[in-house]
Write a protein that holds these residues in place. Structure first.
Motif, PDB file in Angstrom:
ATOM      1  N   ILE A   6       0.854  -1.189   0.000  1.00  0.00           N
ATOM      2  CA  ILE A   6       0.000   0.000   0.000  1.00  0.00           C
ATOM      3  C   ILE A   6       0.882   1.227   0.000  1.00  0.00           C
ATOM      4  CG2 ILE A   6      -0.214  -0.121   2.502  1.00  0.00           C
ATOM      5  CD1 ILE A   6      -2.831   1.309   2.273  1.00  0.00           C
ATOM      6  N   ALA A   7       0.472   2.263  -0.711  1.00  0.00           N
ATOM      7  CA  ALA A   7       1.292   3.454  -0.831  1.00  0.00           C
ATOM      8  C   ALA A   7       0.420   4.675  -1.016  1.00  0.00           C
ATOM      9  CB  ALA A   7       2.244   3.328  -2.006  1.00  0.00           C
ATOM     10  N   PRO A   8       0.419   5.630  -0.063  1.00  0.00           N
ATOM     11  CA  PRO A   8      -0.357   6.854  -0.211  1.00  0.00           C
ATOM     12  C   PRO A   8       0.110   7.709  -1.381  1.00  0.00           C
ATOM     13  CG  PRO A   8       0.223   6.504   2.078  1.00  0.00           C
ATOM     14  CD  PRO A   8       0.983   5.484   1.280  1.00  0.00           C
ATOM     15  N   ILE A   9      -0.793   8.591  -1.847  1.00  0.00           N
ATOM     16  CA  ILE A   9      -0.517   9.489  -2.955  1.00  0.00           C
ATOM     17  C   ILE A   9       0.493  10.551  -2.525  1.00  0.00           C
ATOM     18  CG2 ILE A   9      -1.557  11.136  -4.560  1.00  0.00           C
ATOM     19  CD1 ILE A   9      -2.444   8.287  -4.935  1.00  0.00           C
ATOM     20  N   SER A 190      -1.612  13.685 -10.037  1.00  0.00           N
ATOM     21  CA  SER A 190      -2.095  13.793  -8.656  1.00  0.00           C
ATOM     22  C   SER A 190      -2.437  15.239  -8.360  1.00  0.00           C
ATOM     23  CB  SER A 190      -1.040  13.280  -7.670  1.00  0.00           C
ATOM     24  OG  SER A 190       0.157  14.035  -7.751  1.00  0.00           O
ATOM     25  N   TRP A 191      -3.397  15.447  -7.452  1.00  0.00           N
ATOM     26  CA  TRP A 191      -3.792  16.793  -7.070  1.00  0.00           C
ATOM     27  C   TRP A 191      -4.335  16.781  -5.638  1.00  0.00           C
ATOM     28  CZ3 TRP A 191      -6.163  13.568 -10.424  1.00  0.00           C
ATOM     29  CH2 TRP A 191      -7.511  13.243 -10.208  1.00  0.00           C
ATOM     30  N   ASN A 192      -4.141  17.904  -4.986  1.00  0.00           N
ATOM     31  CA  ASN A 192      -4.582  18.114  -3.595  1.00  0.00           C
ATOM     32  C   ASN A 192      -4.010  17.091  -2.633  1.00  0.00           C
ATOM     33  OD1 ASN A 192      -6.126  20.268  -4.463  1.00  0.00           O
ATOM     34  ND2 ASN A 192      -7.975  19.018  -4.722  1.00  0.00           N
ATOM     35  N   LYS A 193      -2.966  16.370  -3.029  1.00  0.00           N
ATOM     36  CA  LYS A 193      -2.287  15.389  -2.185  1.00  0.00           C
ATOM     37  C   LYS A 193      -3.186  14.242  -1.731  1.00  0.00           C
ATOM     38  CE  LYS A 193       1.147  18.635  -0.410  1.00  0.00           C
ATOM     39  NZ  LYS A 193       1.805  19.192   0.789  1.00  0.00           N
ATOM     40  N   THR A 194      -4.399  14.139  -2.278  1.00  0.00           N
ATOM     41  CA  THR A 194      -5.313  13.052  -1.902  1.00  0.00           C
ATOM     42  C   THR A 194      -5.841  12.283  -3.106  1.00  0.00           C
ATOM     43  OG1 THR A 194      -7.190  14.586  -1.879  1.00  0.00           O
ATOM     44  CG2 THR A 194      -6.055  14.198   0.216  1.00  0.00           C
TER      45      THR A 194
END
Length: 332
Positions: A6-9, A190-194
Motif C-alpha cells: 500500500i502506498a499513499p498518494i 495527482s492533485w490536492n495530495k489526496t
C-alpha cells in the motif's frame, strides 16, 4: 522495508525521498506508489545462515549472467566496469478452493537493466501476472484456469521516454510460444495530495492472435496516511476473440506498519458486444494480508476469497491462497 504493497498518494512535484529506516511508530512521511515493493534494511548479521547463503547464491547467479550478457555491448572487459541492475522475484503459492484443491501458483520474474544502454533497455523473463494484459495491478488470485501449460515470457523492453510521472516503452518478445510486440504509455497525475490518476493505453500484436489494444485506468483516493481507496478499470479487445473483455476492481488498502498491510478487494469481470452479448463471467471478493518476516527479502501472504463464477451458475466458491515470496537483487 519502506512499504509492503500500500502506498499513499504523493504530490506530483514532490521530490523522491531517501529510504527511511526509522521504526514504524516514528514514521510520518507517506510511502510513494513506486516504492510498492522496495526493499531496504540493514545488511548486518552476526552469522549468515543457510537462507542467506541461498539468497546470495541465487542473486550471484543471476547477476553473473547479466554481467556476462552486458559485456557484449561494451569494449571494456574489466571486471570493475559499471554493474547491471538485477532484480528477481520468486513466488510459491497454493490456492485451494471448493471443487478444486490442486491450485498451485508458482511464479517468477527476472528483470535485468543493462547500464551500457543508459537505462533504456531491460531484459525481462517472467510468467508473472505483472506482465499479463488480462490482470489488474493488485489482482493475484487466479480466477481462470491456465489454458496453456507454457506461460513463460521473455522480452526486450525499450524505454523511449521516462520521467517521474510518464513513461513510454516498447516490448518485443515471446509469450507462451507466440511472438509479440507491445507499445505502452503510462501517465500519473495527482492533485490536492489526496487524488491520484493513472492512465495506461497499450497496443499489442501477437503473430498467432493478431492485433489488440488495452486501456487501464486507475483512480486512488487517500483516506489517511495509512488508508487508501482504489478503483481499477481495464478494457481489452483483440482479433483473437469477439467482443470486449472488461474488468473492474474496487479496493480498500490499509498499511498496519512498515511490514504489514492488507487489501480488501472486489473484482468483477465480463464481456460485452460478443457472441453472448453482455455477460458477467465472475465476481471475486478477497482479503489479502501480506507481511514481511524472518528475512527482509522474504514475504508471506494469506488471502481468503469467495468467487461466484458464471460457469458454475454463480454458486459461491470459497477458497484461500497461501504464498511465500522471495526477492533476489544485486547492484554492485
Amino acid at each position: 522495508m519502506s512499504g509492503v504493497f500500500i502506498a499513499p498518494i504523493v504530490h506530483a512535484q514532490q521530490k523522491a525521498a531517501e529510504p527511511d529506516n526509522t521504526p514504524p511508530q516514528t514514521i510520518e512521511k507517506p510511502i510513494k506508489p513506486d516504492e510498492q515493493f522496495t526493499i531496504v534494511g540493514s545488511q548486518s548479521q552476526a552469522e549468515i545462515d543457510w537462507m542467506e547463503s541461498l539468497h546470495s547464491k541465487v542473486s550471484d547467479t543471476v547477476f553473473r549472467s547479466a554481467f556476462w550478457f552486458d559485456g557484449f555491448f561494451t569494449d571494456n572487459d574489466d571486471d570493475d566496469r559499471e554493474r547491471p541492475n538485477v532484480k528477481a522475484r520468486i513466488r510459491l503459492g497454493w490456492e485451494p478452493k471448493a471443487r478444486d484443491l490442486s491450485g498451485f501458483d508458482n511464479k517468477f520474474r527476472v528483470r535485468l537493466k543493462l547500464p551500457h544502454f543508459k537505462d533504456r533497455l531491460d531484459l525481462i523473463f517472467s510468467d508473472d501476472e505483472e506482465d499479463s494484459l488480462s490482470q489488474l495491478p493488485l489482482e493475484v488470485v487466479n480466477t481462470r484456469e491456465q489454458v496453456e501449460d507454457d506461460s513463460f515470457a521473455a522480452a526486450v523492453r525499450f524505454v523511449h521516454h521516462s520521467d517521474s510521472d510518464h513513461i513510454t516503452d516498447t516490448r518485443l518478445g515471446v509469450s507462451s510460444g507466440d511472438i509479440f510486440v507491445r507499445a505502452r504509455h503510462k501517465s500519473r497525475y495527482s492533485w490536492n495530495k489526496t487524488h491520484g490518476l493513472r492512465v495506461e493505453p497499450a497496443l499489442f500484436y501477437f503473430v498467432d492472435d493478431g492485433l489488440g489494444a488495452r486501456l487501464l485506468l486507475e483512480y486512488d483516493y487517500q483516506l489517511s496516511l495509512r488508508n487508501q481507496f482504489r478503483f481499477d478499470y481495464s478494457i481489452r479487445g483483440s482479433e483473437s476473440f469477439s467482443g470486449i473483455r472488461w474488468k473492474h476492481g474496487f479496493y480498500h488498502l490499509h498499511q498496519y506498519s512498515l511490514k504489514r498491510a492488507g487489501a480488501l478487494g472486489l473484482v468483477i469481470e465480463g464481456e460485452r458486444n460478443g457472441e453472448n452479448g453482455f455477460i458477467i463471467d465472475n465476481y471475486t471478493l478477497s482479503y489479502r494480508y501480506r507481511f514481511n518476516a524472518y528475512k527482509r527479502w522474504l514475504f508471506f501472504e494469506v488471502e481468503p476469497f469467495l468467487e461466484w463464477p458464471e460457469d458454475e451458475n454463480y454458486k459461491t466458491t470459497p477458497g484461500i491462497a497461501l504464498r511465500v515470496e522471495g526477492y533476489f537483487y544485486k547492484n554492485q
